[in-house]
Design a protein around this motif. Structure first.
Motif, PDB file in Angstrom:
ATOM      1  N   SER A 194       0.823  -1.203   0.000  1.00  0.00           N
ATOM      2  CA  SER A 194       0.000   0.000   0.000  1.00  0.00           C
ATOM      3  C   SER A 194       0.861   1.258   0.000  1.00  0.00           C
ATOM      4  N   HIS A 195       0.186   2.396   0.011  1.00  0.00           N
ATOM      5  CA  HIS A 195       0.880   3.689   0.042  1.00  0.00           C
ATOM      6  C   HIS A 195       1.699   3.869   1.308  1.00  0.00           C
ATOM      7  N   GLU A 196       1.438   3.066   2.332  1.00  0.00           N
ATOM      8  CA  GLU A 196       2.198   3.167   3.575  1.00  0.00           C
ATOM      9  C   GLU A 196       3.644   2.718   3.394  1.00  0.00           C
ATOM     10  N   THR A 197       3.878   1.844   2.425  1.00  0.00           N
ATOM     11  CA  THR A 197       5.228   1.320   2.229  1.00  0.00           C
ATOM     12  C   THR A 197       5.751   1.503   0.807  1.00  0.00           C
ATOM     13  N   ALA A 198       4.876   1.809  -0.145  1.00  0.00           N
ATOM     14  CA  ALA A 198       5.281   1.834  -1.547  1.00  0.00           C
ATOM     15  C   ALA A 198       4.792   3.096  -2.253  1.00  0.00           C
ATOM     16  N   VAL A 215      -8.523  -7.016  -2.613  1.00  0.00           N
ATOM     17  CA  VAL A 215      -8.891  -5.599  -2.571  1.00  0.00           C
ATOM     18  C   VAL A 215      -7.818  -4.843  -3.334  1.00  0.00           C
ATOM     19  N   THR A 216      -8.184  -4.245  -4.450  1.00  0.00           N
ATOM     20  CA  THR A 216      -7.215  -3.522  -5.262  1.00  0.00           C
ATOM     21  C   THR A 216      -7.754  -2.137  -5.578  1.00  0.00           C
ATOM     22  N   THR A 217      -7.048  -1.111  -5.121  1.00  0.00           N
ATOM     23  CA  THR A 217      -7.442   0.280  -5.331  1.00  0.00           C
ATOM     24  C   THR A 217      -6.216   1.055  -5.792  1.00  0.00           C
ATOM     25  N   CYS A 218      -6.383   2.367  -5.934  1.00  0.00           N
ATOM     26  CA  CYS A 218      -5.252   3.190  -6.350  1.00  0.00           C
ATOM     27  C   CYS A 218      -4.163   3.222  -5.287  1.00  0.00           C
ATOM     28  N   ASN A 219      -4.511   2.924  -4.051  1.00  0.00           N
ATOM     29  CA  ASN A 219      -3.553   3.036  -2.956  1.00  0.00           C
ATOM     30  C   ASN A 219      -3.071   1.706  -2.403  1.00  0.00           C
ATOM     31  N   ARG A 243      -6.258   3.882   7.691  1.00  0.00           N
ATOM     32  CA  ARG A 243      -4.974   3.756   7.007  1.00  0.00           C
ATOM     33  C   ARG A 243      -5.001   4.367   5.608  1.00  0.00           C
ATOM     34  N   SER A 244      -6.001   5.188   5.319  1.00  0.00           N
ATOM     35  CA  SER A 244      -6.113   5.808   4.003  1.00  0.00           C
ATOM     36  C   SER A 244      -5.240   7.056   3.908  1.00  0.00           C
TER      37      SER A 244
END
Length: 448
Positions: free
Chosen positions: A46-50, A84-88, A145-146
């Motif tokens: 996710s955006h938290e790590t990538a 679950v696949t989203t932009c983030n 976490r968004s």
């Protein structure tokens, strides 16, 4: 330890405890039978790590998510699975007795054709215990976490993902209970906290970001084009007029979908095939499409007026070429550059985080209790099925009971009385005493 009321069990497992009028025959199995060996696990990038460039390499279309889940099931790597696949984020939640998170991660990387698996590995998070997975699922599904705190879109994305899992018959007992817990927790957060106050989402934040380049008082005179009318595009289209935009046009690969949304919101549309010819005339272009070719500078065209133009790319993978930022009087903003401008909403939500986390902790504890009680309910259900087959066999010997529903009524009443005492003893027991009773029950009736 207290026992959760029967009504709090997941729908699927409740059905497993209900013996139908046409009793089960010896040796029959149910799709809802619970395996005490299964655990609910997850992998997440996710955006938290990538950053965006890494995330877009693993973004899955609906067709790809379908194929990947079916692949895991066919290879017997997961008894149940949801993507679950989203932009983030790209996440895989799965049930298995023996498959590790590392195996699922490797399967995903290979499925997406990633050659340098070692480079991606540090970007993943793994959750290997059912309670930990449930807590993480709740935090993601609630928007804790968004990128935009409390993002409202994520709960809808979880609903769509789980619907796909159900459509493919890839659900399971643990996954079902986890999603029901999420939906219940979402309602609690909405009703009991201020975490959902205000209108804030990625789409809302994108519109706020535009005001950094075009004064909001000028929005009414600007032309906006929204490409893609999925969840993100729909969200932006609904907010656009409240921000002051009066000239908003929609376009979508499926023209009918854009026309339907435009009709509801009183907006304009252009055929998807004609989008290039009209693109240069728009002051704001927001792209919400995925898995398509990137818009090039030549396709976007030179601005027709001297005003600034803003391009917003909310797609993963990117749908607007980075080279478009070199066009005159043009600013290009991507997903990672979107930040919420609604400070009042953000502060209210931050102040509610402790309340939300308290609810999450309570629901996670309830899920843990449910897990502990699953062997008990499984044994009771199997014992009930065993008694049912005996009753059916005996009742068939009495021809006087074969007409009408007399046999079913008698069987149900007798079955309820037979199961009441052993079920009560099992529920009252705890710890080692319960384990001894369960083992004895399974051995005596050979129902394990």
């Amino acid at each position: 330890m207290g026992t959760l009321p029967h009504r709090e069990l997941g729908d699927g497992f409740s059905k497993a405890l209900t013996v139908p009028a046409s009793f089960k025959t010896p040796g029959s199995t149910s799709s809802n039978t619970y395996s005490t060996m299964n655990t609910l696990q997850a992998i997440s990038l996710s955006h938290e790590t990538a950053s965006l460039e890494w995330r877009q390499a693993l973004q899955l279309s609906k067709e790809e998510a379908t194929a990947f889940m079916v692949h895991l099931k066919e290879r017997e790597l997961a008894d149940a699975v949801m993507v679950v696949t989203t932009c983030n984020r790209t996440e895989v939640y799965f049930e298995s007795a023996g498959t590790t998170a590392e195996v699922i991660q490797q399967e995903l990387l290979q499925f997406k054709g990633v050659a340098d698996e070692a480079a991606f590995s540090p970007l993943f998070k793994h959750f290997t215990h059912s309670e930990d997975t449930l807590q993480y699922l709740l935090e993601v599904g609630l928007g804790l976490r968004s990128q935009v705190l409390g993002d409202r879109q994520i709960i809808g994305q979880f609903k769509d993902s789980y619907q796909l899992t159900k459509d493919l018959n890839l659900g399971g007992t643990l996954l079902h209970q986890a999603l029901q817990t999420l939906f219940r927790t979402h309602k609690r957060v909405h009703n009991e906290t201020s975490f959902r106050s205000g209108a804030s989402s990625v789409g809302y934040a994108a519109l706020e970001r535009i005001s950094d380049f075009i004064p909001r008082k000028e929005f009414s005179g600007k032309r906006m084009l929204i490409i893609g009318t999925g969840q993100m595009g729909t969200d932006i289209a609904r907010y656009a007029t409240s921000f002051g935009f009066q000239d908003v046009t929609l376009t979508n690969r499926t023209d009918e979908k854009a026309q339907t949304l435009a009709g509801k919101l009183n907006l304009k549309t252009i055929p998807f095939a004609d989008r290039f010819s009209a693109m240069a005339s728009y002051d704001v272009i927001i792209s919400c499409v995925s898995a398509g070719e990137q818009l090039t500078p030549s396709q976007i065209g030179m601005p027709l007026q001297e005003n600034k133009r803003v391009l917003v790319d909310l797609s993963v993978p990117l749908s607007i070429s980075p080279a478009a930022a070199q066009l005159p009087r043009t600013t290009l903003v991507n997903m990672d550059q979107i930040t919420s401008r609604t400070e009042a909403v953000k502060k209210a939500r931050e102040a509610s985080i402790s309340d939300v986390r308290h609810i999450v902790e309570k629901e996670t504890a309830g899920f843990a209790h449910w897990l502990q009680d699953l062997p008990l309910y499984h044994s009771i259900g199997e014992l009930k099925a065993f008694f049912a087959t005996v009753l059916e066999s005996e009742l068939q010997k009495h021809t006087s009971l074969q007409e009408g529903d007399a046999a079913s009524k008698l069987a149900k009443a007798t079955l309820d009385r037979l199961i009441r005492r052993p079920a009560g003893a099992l529920r009252a027991a705890d710890g080692a005493s319960r384990e001894v009773l369960l083992q004895s029950l399974n051995q005596l009736f050979q129902i394990a």
